[in-house]
Design a protein around this motif. Structure first.
Motif, PDB file in Angstrom:
ATOM      1  N   GLU A   1       6.841  -9.501  10.713  1.00 47.88           N
ATOM      2  CA  GLU A   1       6.270  -8.732   9.609  1.00 47.88           C
ATOM      3  C   GLU A   1       7.275  -8.610   8.462  1.00 47.88           C
ATOM      4  O   GLU A   1       7.274  -7.634   7.705  1.00 47.88           O
ATOM      5  N   GLU A   2       8.097  -9.640   8.281  1.00 45.12           N
ATOM      6  CA  GLU A   2       9.156  -9.576   7.267  1.00 45.12           C
ATOM      7  C   GLU A   2       8.625  -9.554   5.842  1.00 45.12           C
ATOM      8  O   GLU A   2       9.321  -9.124   4.925  1.00 45.12           O
TER       9      GLU A   2
ATOM     10  N   LEU B   1      -7.761  -3.571  10.309  1.00 42.96           N
ATOM     11  CA  LEU B   1      -7.936  -2.615   9.221  1.00 42.96           C
ATOM     12  C   LEU B   1      -6.679  -1.772   9.047  1.00 42.96           C
ATOM     13  O   LEU B   1      -6.170  -1.623   7.928  1.00 42.96           O
ATOM     14  N   GLU B   2      -6.171  -1.239  10.145  1.00 44.66           N
ATOM     15  CA  GLU B   2      -4.964  -0.400  10.054  1.00 44.66           C
ATOM     16  C   GLU B   2      -3.750  -1.214   9.627  1.00 44.66           C
ATOM     17  O   GLU B   2      -2.884  -0.708   8.903  1.00 44.66           O
ATOM     18  N   LYS B   3      -3.668  -2.468  10.067  1.00 47.96           N
ATOM     19  CA  LYS B   3      -2.536  -3.315   9.677  1.00 47.96           C
ATOM     20  C   LYS B   3      -2.560  -3.590   8.174  1.00 47.96           C
ATOM     21  O   LYS B   3      -1.514  -3.561   7.503  1.00 47.96           O
ATOM     22  N   LEU B   4      -3.735  -3.845   7.619  1.00 47.33           N
ATOM     23  CA  LEU B   4      -3.847  -4.086   6.178  1.00 47.33           C
ATOM     24  C   LEU B   4      -3.502  -2.828   5.392  1.00 47.33           C
ATOM     25  O   LEU B   4      -2.859  -2.906   4.332  1.00 47.33           O
ATOM     26  N   VAL B   5      -3.907  -1.656   5.899  1.00 50.69           N
ATOM     27  CA  VAL B   5      -3.537  -0.403   5.238  1.00 50.69           C
ATOM     28  C   VAL B   5      -2.020  -0.228   5.270  1.00 50.69           C
ATOM     29  O   VAL B   5      -1.402   0.153   4.266  1.00 50.69           O
TER      30      VAL B   5
ATOM     31  N   TRP C   1       0.127  -2.464   5.168  1.00 46.38           N
ATOM     32  CA  TRP C   1       0.705  -3.412   4.220  1.00 46.38           C
ATOM     33  C   TRP C   1       0.253  -3.154   2.783  1.00 46.38           C
ATOM     34  O   TRP C   1       0.472  -3.977   1.903  1.00 46.38           O
ATOM     35  N   GLY C   2      -0.380  -2.008   2.541  1.00 50.21           N
ATOM     36  CA  GLY C   2      -0.630  -1.604   1.164  1.00 50.21           C
ATOM     37  C   GLY C   2      -2.038  -1.752   0.643  1.00 50.21           C
ATOM     38  O   GLY C   2      -2.310  -1.415  -0.517  1.00 50.21           O
ATOM     39  N   TRP C   3      -2.975  -2.234   1.473  1.00 52.78           N
ATOM     40  CA  TRP C   3      -4.348  -2.367   0.999  1.00 52.78           C
ATOM     41  C   TRP C   3      -5.037  -1.003   1.025  1.00 52.78           C
ATOM     42  O   TRP C   3      -4.899  -0.256   1.991  1.00 52.78           O
ATOM     43  N   PRO C   4      -5.786  -0.657  -0.043  1.00 52.31           N
ATOM     44  CA  PRO C   4      -6.447   0.653  -0.079  1.00 52.31           C
ATOM     45  C   PRO C   4      -7.545   0.760   0.974  1.00 52.31           C
ATOM     46  O   PRO C   4      -8.408  -0.116   1.070  1.00 52.31           O
ATOM     47  N   ARG C   5      -7.505   1.830   1.743  1.00 52.35           N
ATOM     48  CA  ARG C   5      -8.443   2.008   2.845  1.00 52.35           C
ATOM     49  C   ARG C   5      -9.892   1.998   2.348  1.00 52.35           C
ATOM     50  O   ARG C   5     -10.791   1.525   3.036  1.00 52.35           O
ATOM     51  N   GLN C   6     -10.137   2.495   1.136  1.00 49.80           N
ATOM     52  CA  GLN C   6     -11.509   2.613   0.650  1.00 49.80           C
ATOM     53  C   GLN C   6     -12.160   1.251   0.379  1.00 49.80           C
ATOM     54  O   GLN C   6     -13.380   1.171   0.257  1.00 49.80           O
ATOM     55  N   LYS C   7     -11.348   0.199   0.296  1.00 48.92           N
ATOM     56  CA  LYS C   7     -11.921  -1.141   0.093  1.00 48.92           C
ATOM     57  C   LYS C   7     -12.196  -1.863   1.407  1.00 48.92           C
ATOM     58  O   LYS C   7     -12.753  -2.964   1.416  1.00 48.92           O
ATOM     59  N   LEU C   8     -11.810  -1.258   2.530  1.00 53.84           N
ATOM     60  CA  LEU C   8     -11.939  -1.887   3.840  1.00 53.84           C
ATOM     61  C   LEU C   8     -13.049  -1.210   4.646  1.00 53.84           C
ATOM     62  O   LEU C   8     -13.116   0.017   4.703  1.00 53.84           O
ATOM     63  N   VAL C   9     -13.901  -2.019   5.270  1.00 59.06           N
ATOM     64  CA  VAL C   9     -15.010  -1.504   6.061  1.00 59.06           C
ATOM     65  C   VAL C   9     -14.953  -2.150   7.447  1.00 59.06           C
ATOM     66  O   VAL C   9     -14.949  -3.386   7.554  1.00 59.06           O
ATOM     67  N   HIS C  10     -14.902  -1.325   8.479  1.00 55.02           N
ATOM     68  CA  HIS C  10     -14.866  -1.860   9.850  1.00 55.02           C
ATOM     69  C   HIS C  10     -16.284  -2.161  10.324  1.00 55.02           C
ATOM     70  O   HIS C  10     -17.089  -1.255  10.520  1.00 55.02           O
ATOM     71  N   ILE C  11     -16.597  -3.455  10.470  1.00 61.30           N
ATOM     72  CA  ILE C  11     -17.877  -3.886  11.025  1.00 61.30           C
ATOM     73  C   ILE C  11     -17.564  -4.949  12.080  1.00 61.30           C
ATOM     74  O   ILE C  11     -17.182  -6.076  11.749  1.00 61.30           O
ATOM     75  N   PRO C  12     -17.692  -4.606  13.369  1.00 58.45           N
ATOM     76  CA  PRO C  12     -17.369  -5.576  14.421  1.00 58.45           C
ATOM     77  C   PRO C  12     -18.302  -6.788  14.385  1.00 58.45           C
ATOM     78  O   PRO C  12     -19.446  -6.700  13.919  1.00 58.45           O
ATOM     79  N   ASN C  13     -17.800  -7.928  14.850  1.00 62.00           N
ATOM     80  CA  ASN C  13     -18.649  -9.101  15.046  1.00 62.00           C
ATOM     81  C   ASN C  13     -19.734  -8.774  16.063  1.00 62.00           C
ATOM     82  O   ASN C  13     -19.625  -7.809  16.825  1.00 62.00           O
ATOM     83  N   PHE C  14     -20.777  -9.600  16.096  1.00 66.72           N
ATOM     84  CA  PHE C  14     -21.864  -9.322  17.033  1.00 66.72           C
ATOM     85  C   PHE C  14     -22.160 -10.544  17.887  1.00 66.72           C
ATOM     86  O   PHE C  14     -21.742 -11.669  17.587  1.00 66.72           O
TER      87      PHE C  14
END
Length: 411
Positions: free
Chosen positions: A148-149, A202-206, A208-221
């Motif tokens: 994660e450098e 989702l948590e990893k992207l947050v 690394w600085g991505w805004p949580r409000q732009k991320l939506v957790h929808i699992p594959n089906f």
């Protein structure tokens, strides 16, 4: 009658890997909902037929002998494809989508298309299939270990460590690509929402600085209408996927040798020769089957005592886990990335430390000795988990809610 159009974007228009499975299954679901699906992709000999293929971008395939000029042209397309912008503009002149949904676009179509969509007022959704938004090499893996450098924007590390195929030249190209994309905000400013299939990603992207409000957790089906496939369990465990360093197959082969558990490996990839050599050296009871797909693969999964995922990188939400549950087969998976989210440890399968040969050997031995009735009960638990958390109905509801929100905002 079609009332809405979806522009569905992905580099490849055939079932090449997990991202393409999600891409095509999503398209089918939207068509069932009465949407018109308009694909935008890349020309390729294996592509499925499409009424819209005339708008697809020219093929880019790596590893071919190219002239110096062709290499320069290809490098330019990888970073920023003017061809993709032009062809997408022509496609949008022919049809007006209410939503654009992208899957994998980098290196082929490129995110250069996103400003075109933004300018025309078309909301953009992108499904995150890997960690490219954070890590230039998309795996967060270096030398077989998690890395994660580059967190905090230190993307020069991709060149310093030659992360792309141990090549300074290719790594420099990806560095330039990442720098330009970030400077222009091609993802951050022009994609409205990112669908993230795993909570881990989702948590990893947050982080690394991505805004949580732009991320939506929808699992594959996974399709579960017909229940599990009825198959009698045989004497093997199965790995199905790409034979690449991040998949941890050296751990699996060593564990197979130590436990004596027969292991079938279905797939191909850059590590195939090396892995075959290791299996011979250790006299491991491992069979390499090559690429297998369709009904033949499902038969293999259904008859396996377990599907195994010995990954050593941050997996997202492997479709193969859901396919195992669809077949009534338990899963043995590494405790890394999004894999543990998909396994009820001790119920639908087993979670094992990544890279730990001894622990993997013990897990293989346990599943070999487990009574078939126990495996059947684990398969039922997997099916119940898939129905509760990875169903088509839940996926449809969440995606349509997201589309409705974005269309209302745009309208």
């Amino acid at each position: 009658m079609v009332s809405k159009n979806l522009l569905s974007i992905n580099n490849y228009f055939y079932r090449r890997g997990g991202a393409e499975v999600v891409f095509f299954d999503h398209n089918t679901l939207m068509q069932e909902e009465g949407w018109g699906v308009v694909p935008f992709s890349m020309q390729h000999p294996e592509n499925l037929p499409s009424d819209w293929s005339e708008y697809f971008v020219d093929e880019i395939e790596y590893g071919r002998n190219l002239s110096p000029l062709e290499k320069v042209q290809q490098a330019g397309k990888i970073i920023y494809s003017f061809e993709a912008r032009q062809k997408l503009s022509s496609l949008l002149d022919a049809v007006k989508p209410q939503i654009a949904h992208a899957h994998n676009v980098y290196h082929h179509i490129s995110p250069a298309i996103f400003p075109i969509l933004k300018k025309r007022g078309i909301p953009v959704v992108m499904t995150v299939h890997d960690l490219k938004l954070a890590c230039p090499s998309y795996k967060m893996l270096r030398g077989g270990k998690v890395c994660e450098e580059c967190r905090g924007g230190a993307i020069h590390n991709v060149v310093r460590h030659s992360c792309i195929k141990d090549s300074k030249l290719l790594s420099s190209l990806v560095y330039a690509e990442t720098l330009i994309h970030r400077t222009l905000g091609l993802y951050s400013q022009h994609v409205d929402r990112f669908i993230v299939p795993s909570k881990f990603y989702l948590e990893k992207l947050v982080e690394w600085g991505w805004p949580r409000q732009k991320l939506v957790h929808i699992p594959n089906f996974v399709e579960l209408e017909g229940g599990t496939r009825e198959c009698s369990k045989q004497d093997y465990v199965l790995f199905a996927g790409r034979l690449a360093p991040e998949k941890g197959l050296d751990t699996l082969i060593r564990a197979s040798a130590a436990s004596g558990v027969k292991t079938l490996i279905a797939g191909s990839g850059p590590e195939e020769a090396e892995l075959k050599s290791l299996a011979v050296k250790l006299s491991a009871p491992v069979e390499f089957l090559g690429f297998i797909g369709g009904a033949a693969l499902f038969d293999l999964i259904g008859s396996a005592r377990a599907l195994v995922l010995p990954s050593v990188w941050y997996e997202n939400a492997p479709i193969s886990v859901l396919e195992a549950y669809q077949c009534g087969t338990p899963v043995i998976g590494a405790d890394i990335g999004g894999i543990p989210e998909m396994i009820l440890d001790g119920s639908s399968g087993t979670v094992v430390p990544a890279g730990d040969v001894s622990a993997w050997s013990e897990a293989l031995s346990r599943v070999k000795l487990a009574p078939d009735n126990d495996l059947k009960e684990m398969g039922k638990a997997g099916l119940a988990l898939a129905k509760s958390q990875f169903s088509r109905q839940e996926y449809r509801r969440k995606v349509l809610d997201l589309y409705g929100e974005l269309m209302n905002n745009a309208g």
